[in-house]
Scaffold this active site. Structure first.
Site, PDB file in Angstrom:
ATOM      1  N   LYS A 197       1.011  -2.146 -10.997  1.00  0.00           N
ATOM      2  CA  LYS A 197       0.235  -1.814  -9.806  1.00  0.00           C
ATOM      3  C   LYS A 197      -0.698  -0.649 -10.106  1.00  0.00           C
ATOM      4  CE  LYS A 197       0.853  -0.851  -4.836  1.00  0.00           C
ATOM      5  NZ  LYS A 197       1.853  -0.684  -3.745  1.00  0.00           N
TER       6      LYS A 197
ATOM      7  N   SER B  36       1.434  -3.690   0.221  1.00  0.00           N
ATOM      8  CA  SER B  36       0.226  -3.367  -0.517  1.00  0.00           C
ATOM      9  C   SER B  36       0.232  -3.825  -1.968  1.00  0.00           C
ATOM     10  CB  SER B  36       0.007  -1.853  -0.483  1.00  0.00           C
ATOM     11  OG  SER B  36       1.071  -1.174  -1.153  1.00  0.00           O
TER      12      SER B  36
ATOM     13  N   SER C  96       6.182  -2.682   0.886  1.00  0.00           N
ATOM     14  CA  SER C  96       5.076  -3.131   0.031  1.00  0.00           C
ATOM     15  C   SER C  96       5.499  -3.842  -1.240  1.00  0.00           C
ATOM     16  CB  SER C  96       4.179  -1.940  -0.332  1.00  0.00           C
ATOM     17  OG  SER C  96       3.458  -1.517   0.800  1.00  0.00           O
TER      18      SER C  96
END
Length: 504
Positions: A81, A156, A180
């Site tokens: 990420k 996210s 997330s």
């Protein structure tokens, strides 16, 4: 017959590299080939790093050539990420504010995955600064759900989930502040784990809410995420993160412990919550039956202060975000507005033009909530609610070993379908309270929903620092779902299976 990279688990790849069936460089090239063939449709990555990946793979092969023992995840492709620093990459947090920011060091969580032998493919897309539940707030491009390109992958950590669901990466790392990891895992049909707060170091991860954030892995099986967690905790407590704890690396060893004689909590208020799609409710009910069939006892538990969870989160989270993002002032680093006459103008315009709409919204809310005369009314009240919610979970876990609940109220929704920010916030209804309390949670795929044809999932929550047992519950659900034909062993979205990525 050809072997494709997306047909292998992390354990398969590491074992194959160890046995000399294929080299780590061959694995890396296959993964990069899969990205070449699939990424234009999925758009899971913000940066692909072939040189870094091939370099890491070559080091694994050099160890084998020298007769040295190989690390447990030797040659396994990994997506990261883009709020996690790694030398040789940019760390943008999907924001114009950090568009050209070069990582000055490597985050502890990333380094531990590299030390375990993983091959880093690149940085995955996300909601800007992790503010969102759909990856639509990325400043650069949206990420598409591999099961339906017109639907969101969740957020996210949407890029991390989509990279695994499309078979471009075998493992990925995400961060979870209010769901997330678990929500995008549910929407993309993969396994996602948010460990207990403090299990994995946050050093080198750009902070959203420092008391809520936790790093965890995505994989296509519970075994994959168990191996990842073993790698993430193998170095013990991180001296650079005061919140990290020593955790034994025993996740994979206890994965098959079973659930016979264990007690599983069911929260009636969650199962009857407004907005819970019937197909998701049925998936959770199937998971409950499968645990009962394997010898677990189902027990109703009450979490009386759950109604306050979203309100408390959207006070605590924005307040901490406002504090953490104050450093992006247009002076020290990040986007700097040109042609300004003074520092005040430079800071104001840099922040106005560097941040997107959701990042601005949350910082403005945080600034208001921490202001004089408002702090006591809202922030202090939210912290009291946090204590009550944490106590609720503690009392529930006096009766049960794990709690079963939905992960997302619906399957993946279409782009633009939830245009109202408050509607988007409600998509984390079933995940937020776990971050507030700090417990661990895991999402397990339950196949495709009867109504949407999209992945649906169940979520299991464990006692603090009892994540080893939590994963054994997840494995029991996964095993039953696989045997029933509700979920494949390797749930790669059909449109992308074997599309590039040939290994041999």
């Amino acid at each position: 017959m050809a072997t494709f990279i997306d047909s292998l688990t992390a354990a398969d790849i590491a074992a194959g590299v160890r046995a000399g069936e294929f080299s780590a460089v061959e694995v890396a090239r296959a993964a990069l080939s899969a990205i070449d063939a699939r990424e234009s449709d999925v758009q899971a990555f913000l940066q692909v790093t072939p040189e870094v990946a091939l370099g890491a793979a070559a080091r694994v092969d050099a160890l084998r050539a020298a007769g040295e023992p190989l690390p447990p995840l030797a040659g396994v492709p990994l997506a990261i990420k883009d709020n996690m620093n790694m030398l040789g990459t940019r760390t943008t947090c999907a924001s114009r504010m950090l568009e050209n920011y070069e990582s000055p060091y490597t985050a502890t969580c990333v380094q531990r995955m590299l030390d375990a032998g993983c091959v880093p493919l690149g940085k995955a897309n996300m909601d800007e600064f992790a503010f969102g539940s759909s990856t639509e707030s990325s400043a650069f491009h949206r990420t598409n759900n591999p099961w339906d390109l017109e639907r969101v992958p969740g957020g996210s950590s949407g890029g991390s989930a989509a990279a695994v669901a499309s078979g471009m990466a075998t493992l990925s790392l995400g961060s979870d502040t209010g769901g997330s990891i678990r929500q995008p895992a549910a929407l993309c049909g993969v396994v996602g784990v948010k460990p207990t707060y403090g299990t994995v170091s946050r050093y080198g991860v750009v902070a959203f809410g420092s008391s809520l954030d936790q790093v965890g892995p995505f994989g296509r099986t519970t075994a994959d995420v168990a191996l990842s967690l073993d790698a993430l905790v193998s170095g013990g407590r991180d001296a650079y993160d005061g919140t990290s704890r020593d955790v034994e690396a025993s996740f994979a060893a206890h994965l098959e412990d079973g659930v016979a004689g264990r007690r599983v909590g069911i929260v009636p208020a969650f199962m009857e919550a407004a907005g819970l799609a019937p197909e998701v409710k049925r998936a959770v009910e199937r998971a409950a039956r499968s645990l009962a069939d394997q010898g677990a006892e189902l027990v109703e538990v009450d979490l009386p202060h759950l109604d306050a969870a979203i309100a408390a989160y959207y006070v605590i989270g924005p307040a901490e975000a406002f504090s953490n993002l104050a450093r992006f002032d247009g002076v020290r680093y990040g986007y700097q507005e040109p042609g300004c006459a003074n520092l005040a103008e430079q800071s104001a315009k840099s922040r106005a033009h560097g941040f997107g709409a959701e990042a601005k919204r949350r910082q403005l809310l945080g600034a208001y909530l921490l202001s004089s005369g408002v702090y006591d009314k809202y922030y202090f009240a939210a912290q009291k609610a946090r204590t009550l919610i944490t106590d609720d979970y503690a009392r529930a876990f006096e009766q049960v070993d794990a709690i079963l609940m939905p992960a997302s109220p619906t399957a993946a929704f279409k782009f633009g379908e939830l245009s109202d920010p408050t509607q988007m916030y409600l998509s984390d209804l079933f995940t937020i309270s776990i971050n507030i309390a700090g417990n661990g949670g895991v999402t397990v795929p339950m196949g495709l929903g009867e109504d949407s044809g999209m992945p649906v999932a169940a979520q299991l929550v464990g006692k603090p620092f009892d994540d080893v047992r939590l994963l054994s519950f997840a494995r029991a659900v996964e095993r039953a779902a696989t045997e029933a034909g509700a979920a494949s062993v390797l749930p790669v979205a059909p449109a992308f299976a074997e599309k590039g990525g040939e290994l041999a």
